[in-house]
Structures are given as C-alpha cells and as structure tokens.
Design an enzyme around this catalytic site. Structure first.
Site, PDB file in Angstrom:
ATOM      1  N   GLY A  21       0.790  -1.222   0.000  1.00  9.19           N
ATOM      2  CA  GLY A  21       0.000   0.000   0.000  1.00  9.19           C
ATOM      3  C   GLY A  21       0.822   1.272   0.000  1.00  9.19           C
ATOM      4  O   GLY A  21       1.836   1.376  -0.704  1.00  9.19           O
ATOM      5  N   ILE A  22       0.393   2.236   0.792  1.00 11.81           N
ATOM      6  CA  ILE A  22       1.046   3.544   0.827  1.00 11.81           C
ATOM      7  C   ILE A  22       2.486   3.419   1.311  1.00 11.81           C
ATOM      8  O   ILE A  22       3.398   4.050   0.760  1.00 11.81           O
ATOM      9  CB  ILE A  22       0.243   4.515   1.710  1.00 11.81           C
ATOM     10  CG1 ILE A  22      -1.076   4.888   1.013  1.00 11.81           C
ATOM     11  CG2 ILE A  22       1.053   5.764   2.030  1.00 11.81           C
ATOM     12  CD1 ILE A  22      -2.022   5.699   1.865  1.00 11.81           C
ATOM     13  N   ASP A  65       6.238  -6.508  15.195  1.00 16.14           N
ATOM     14  CA  ASP A  65       4.941  -6.001  15.630  1.00 16.14           C
ATOM     15  C   ASP A  65       5.146  -4.563  16.111  1.00 16.14           C
ATOM     16  O   ASP A  65       5.743  -4.328  17.162  1.00 16.14           O
ATOM     17  CB  ASP A  65       4.394  -6.870  16.752  1.00 16.14           C
ATOM     18  CG  ASP A  65       3.048  -6.376  17.292  1.00 16.14           C
ATOM     19  OD1 ASP A  65       2.542  -5.361  16.783  1.00 16.14           O
ATOM     20  OD2 ASP A  65       2.526  -7.011  18.230  1.00 16.14           O
ATOM     21  N   TYR A 159     -11.737   5.375  14.920  1.00 18.70           N
ATOM     22  CA  TYR A 159     -10.722   5.572  13.880  1.00 18.70           C
ATOM     23  C   TYR A 159     -10.521   7.058  13.610  1.00 18.70           C
ATOM     24  O   TYR A 159      -9.383   7.547  13.534  1.00 18.70           O
ATOM     25  CB  TYR A 159     -11.132   4.862  12.591  1.00 18.70           C
ATOM     26  CG  TYR A 159     -10.177   5.095  11.439  1.00 18.70           C
ATOM     27  CD1 TYR A 159      -8.954   4.436  11.378  1.00 18.70           C
ATOM     28  CD2 TYR A 159     -10.491   6.006  10.417  1.00 18.70           C
ATOM     29  CE1 TYR A 159      -8.070   4.656  10.328  1.00 18.70           C
ATOM     30  CE2 TYR A 159      -9.615   6.229   9.379  1.00 18.70           C
ATOM     31  CZ  TYR A 159      -8.411   5.556   9.331  1.00 18.70           C
ATOM     32  OH  TYR A 159      -7.536   5.786   8.293  1.00 18.70           O
ATOM     33  N   LYS A 163      -6.915   9.281  14.143  1.00 20.63           N
ATOM     34  CA  LYS A 163      -6.198  10.046  13.124  1.00 20.63           C
ATOM     35  C   LYS A 163      -6.133  11.532  13.478  1.00 20.63           C
ATOM     36  O   LYS A 163      -5.151  12.215  13.159  1.00 20.63           O
ATOM     37  CB  LYS A 163      -6.851   9.838  11.748  1.00 20.63           C
ATOM     38  CG  LYS A 163      -6.616   8.434  11.190  1.00 20.63           C
ATOM     39  CD  LYS A 163      -5.134   8.106  11.073  1.00 20.63           C
ATOM     40  CE  LYS A 163      -4.875   6.767  10.418  1.00 20.63           C
ATOM     41  NZ  LYS A 163      -3.430   6.471  10.255  1.00 20.63           N
ATOM     42  N   THR A 194      -6.014   1.138  -2.298  1.00 20.32           N
ATOM     43  CA  THR A 194      -5.125   0.194  -1.624  1.00 20.32           C
ATOM     44  C   THR A 194      -5.941  -1.018  -1.192  1.00 20.32           C
ATOM     45  O   THR A 194      -7.174  -0.996  -1.202  1.00 20.32           O
ATOM     46  CB  THR A 194      -4.476   0.810  -0.372  1.00 20.32           C
ATOM     47  OG1 THR A 194      -5.501   1.085   0.587  1.00 20.32           O
ATOM     48  CG2 THR A 194      -3.725   2.096  -0.709  1.00 20.32           C
TER      49      THR A 194
END
Length: 254
Positions: A21-22, A65, A159, A163, A194
C-alpha cells in the site's frame, strides 16, 4: 534552486507498514530518490519486496509487531547499525475499524489506539534522540482525512479520533523540536486505491457516496500519496514543519 532538492541521496529512512500500500509506495519512491530504507511490518510481503528490488531500491525488511512497546527502539537501533544513521521516520502503519459506537467493543478500540496512536508516539520518541544528536531529521506521519472530517456513511468514531490524534501529535512534535533541526509533518490521504480501502469500494452503499463527495470523482493512487511524502521529507520542504497535507481529490472542500 534545483530539482536535486527533491533527492534523498545518502539518507536513511525507517518506514513502518512498508510492505504494501502507501508504505510500499513511499519506500519505492524514496529508493528512486537515492535513500536506503528499513521497512518493517508484521509479515513478509514477497510481491512488495520483489517490486522494490525491480525498482532498484536498497532496503532491509524486518518483520516486527509495531505495537510491541519494545519494537520502536529496537528498530531505530537496527537501522543505525545496518546503515550507520537514520534521517527519516515514516509512521505509516495503521489499521481501520468501522462500526456503530454502541456496539464497538474494547478489543477493537484498544487495537486502534495501540496501532494508530501509541506506536506513532513510541517510534517518534525512539528516533528523536538520534535526530537531535545530529541536528537534523524528518518525521512523516500518515494521518487521514478522517482526522479532519467525520466522513460518511460509515460509522468510525474511534478511527477518526485516532487520526485526529496523529495530526495533533504532528503539530506538537513540530513545535517542540523545530529549534533542534527536526521537521515533523503529516499527509492526510483521502480515499486511496489500496488493499485496505478496496472492501469499501466494493460496498454499494459506500462507494457512490465516497465518489460523489470527492470533487475529482475518482480515488487516489498510492503514487500520488508517495509523491507528496517525498516532497515533505526532502530538502525541498526545508521550511515546512507542522503541516498536515490533505491528498484527497478535493474531499475536504465540501
């Protein structure tokens, strides 16, 4: 002024969640710009590593992790031992969890906070001594438009809050460490094509609304986010710190 200011020759970057992804897109463009990268993720992603090798990127993949409190210091130390220095930290690792608030259990809440907030702080804390000792360094956090607007129709209060915390952490670290030669910025992607987002794209109740609320009428690409990341981490952005750059096709103009 030359285009050479967008180069990262001789620099070393540590990128979390860099195997797809990103994060993978950022690793690829950093490699093209001349940086060496240490990439970390929970598990190997052979296709991503093959993509980096095909692009000629010099990188070292470490399975780890990111939410383990011991991981950040270990990986910063590994980066310095492997390549002799660390110049850039990209806090990209993150997870998304949707759900109605009244049904959102503690397990999901704690996973979001551990991954999207606590490990970003810990990685930053682990890298800052090296940055301040050399009088230079860049932290790039991957936030989200969800930290700037409560996007719909999905419910995702936890979420969104995580952020928003990343964005405020970015600004706070930027002001705290600017005098010591450290820049801290964030990108806030909108809907980017993605693996993480494709489940939402396939949802007939979400996809039309997401597209309608994006003035460009399309989803963004990993490359478009990576291009912005390169700018913010390069000498070309030497007077930019504390910025949260939305890459969202105009979503936040609504």
């Amino acid at each position: 002024m030359t285009l050479g200011q967008f180069r990262l020759d001789g620099q070393v970057a540590l990128i979390t969640g860099g195997n797809r992804g990103i994060g993978l897109g950022i690793a690829e463009i950093f490699g093209e710009a001349g940086a060496k990268c240490v990439i970390t993720a929970r598990r190997d992603h052979p296709e991503g590593e093959a993509q980096l090798r095909a692009a000629g990127a010099e990188f070292d993949f470490v399975s780890a992790d990111a939410t383990d409190p011991a991981t950040p210091e270990r990986l910063v130390r590994h980066t310095i031992e492997r390549y002799g220095r660390i110049d850039i930290l990209v806090n990209n690792a993150g997870i998304a969890r949707h759900g109605d608030t009244e049904d959102f259990d503690d397990e999901r809440l704690e996973a979001i906070l551990a991954t999207n907030v606590a490990q970003v702080f810990r990685f930053s804390r682990a890298a800052l001594p090296a940055f301040t000792a050399q009088g230079s360094g860049v932290i790039l956090n991957v936030g989200s438009i969800s930290g700037l607007a409560s996007n719909v129709p999905q419910n995702q209060a936890a979420y969104n809050a995580s952020k928003a915390a990343v964005h405020m952490m970015t600004k706070s670290l930027a002001s705290e460490f600017a005098a010591r030669g450290v820049r801290v910025n964030a990108v806030a992607p909108g809907y980017i094509d993605t693996d993480m987002s494709r489940g939402g794209f396939a949802n007939p109740d979400w996809d039309p609304i997401w597209r309608q609320m994006t003035p460009m009428g399309r989803y963004g690409t990993v490359e478009e986010v990576a291009n912005a990341a390169l700018f913010l981490c390069s000498p070309a952005a030497s007077y930019v710190t504390g910025a949260v750059l939305a890459i969202d096709g105009g979503y936040l103009t609504r």
